[in-house]
Design a protein around this motif. Structure first.
Motif, PDB file in Angstrom:
ATOM      1  N   LEU A 103       1.098 -10.112  -1.141  1.00  0.00           N
ATOM      2  CA  LEU A 103       1.840  -9.447  -2.210  1.00  0.00           C
ATOM      3  C   LEU A 103       1.683  -7.935  -2.102  1.00  0.00           C
ATOM      4  N   PHE A 104       0.489  -7.483  -1.792  1.00  0.00           N
ATOM      5  CA  PHE A 104       0.229  -6.054  -1.626  1.00  0.00           C
ATOM      6  C   PHE A 104       1.033  -5.497  -0.453  1.00  0.00           C
ATOM      7  N   ASP A 105       1.070  -6.254   0.664  1.00  0.00           N
ATOM      8  CA  ASP A 105       1.867  -5.834   1.819  1.00  0.00           C
ATOM      9  C   ASP A 105       3.341  -5.726   1.457  1.00  0.00           C
ATOM     10  N   ARG A 106       3.848  -6.685   0.693  1.00  0.00           N
ATOM     11  CA  ARG A 106       5.253  -6.645   0.262  1.00  0.00           C
ATOM     12  C   ARG A 106       5.531  -5.411  -0.591  1.00  0.00           C
ATOM     13  N   LYS A 111      11.086  -0.528   0.144  1.00  0.00           N
ATOM     14  CA  LYS A 111      11.654   0.808   0.273  1.00  0.00           C
ATOM     15  C   LYS A 111      12.221   1.323  -1.041  1.00  0.00           C
ATOM     16  N   ASP A 112      12.659   0.416  -1.897  1.00  0.00           N
ATOM     17  CA  ASP A 112      13.195   0.831  -3.191  1.00  0.00           C
ATOM     18  C   ASP A 112      12.055   1.351  -4.061  1.00  0.00           C
ATOM     19  N   THR A 117       5.547  -2.420 -13.565  1.00  0.00           N
ATOM     20  CA  THR A 117       4.644  -3.548 -13.300  1.00  0.00           C
ATOM     21  C   THR A 117       4.226  -3.578 -11.836  1.00  0.00           C
ATOM     22  N   GLU A 118       5.181  -3.282 -10.943  1.00  0.00           N
ATOM     23  CA  GLU A 118       4.854  -3.282  -9.522  1.00  0.00           C
ATOM     24  C   GLU A 118       3.886  -2.139  -9.186  1.00  0.00           C
ATOM     25  N   LYS A 124      -3.771  -1.794  -8.948  1.00  0.00           N
ATOM     26  CA  LYS A 124      -4.850  -2.771  -9.170  1.00  0.00           C
ATOM     27  C   LYS A 124      -5.380  -3.315  -7.843  1.00  0.00           C
ATOM     28  N   PHE A 125      -4.460  -3.657  -6.940  1.00  0.00           N
ATOM     29  CA  PHE A 125      -4.861  -4.167  -5.624  1.00  0.00           C
ATOM     30  C   PHE A 125      -5.633  -3.110  -4.843  1.00  0.00           C
TER      31      PHE A 125
END
Length: 130
Positions: A103-106, A111-112, A117-118, A124-125
């Motif tokens: 999820l962190f890699d994603r 690019k957007d 939240t993201e 957090k990660f």
């Protein structure tokens, strides 16, 4: 003194041969505390309060596990089910870490612009990794 010597002879059936040492050391500080009355000095053990055991549901409590026994129980090999459970828990922890990394890699590859939240998830990660 004569009565004490007679008592020693009757108790041990041998003559007290250290009278010269007793005379030298009888007023020494180390030995003077042994002749105090019993209720003057501190007691080594605390008095235990008695508890009514009739009201308790369970049976009498056993002794607590000692330090050596506790250490030995941790060193013993775990039973089959406990070992499997610990292996499963370790696998689940690894899977959770991998899913967080994916999820962190994603989030990093996106690019957007990230929404709130993201962004908070990304921060957090990052804090967990450090």
């Amino acid at each position: 003194m004569k009565a004490a010597l007679d008592y020693f002879f009757n108790a041990y059936s041998a003559k007290f041969s250290l009278e010269h040492a007793w005379r030298e050391l009888r007023h020494d500080q180390k030995w003077s505390s042994t002749y105090l009355p019993k209720d003057v000095g501190k007691k080594k053990r605390k008095q235990v309060l008695e508890v009514d055991t009739e009201d308790e549901v369970g049976g009498p409590e056993g002794r607590p596990v000692g330090v050596k026994a506790a250490k030995a129980s941790t060193k013993r090999k775990k039973s089959g089910k406990e070992e499997e459970l610990s292996e499963l828990q370790a696998i689940m922890e690894v899977k959770q870490k991998l899913s967080k990394l994916k999820l962190f890699d994603r989030l990093l590859a996106k690019k957007d612009p990230l929404n709130e939240t993201e962004t908070s998830l990304k921060l957090k990660f990052m804090s967990e990794m450090l």
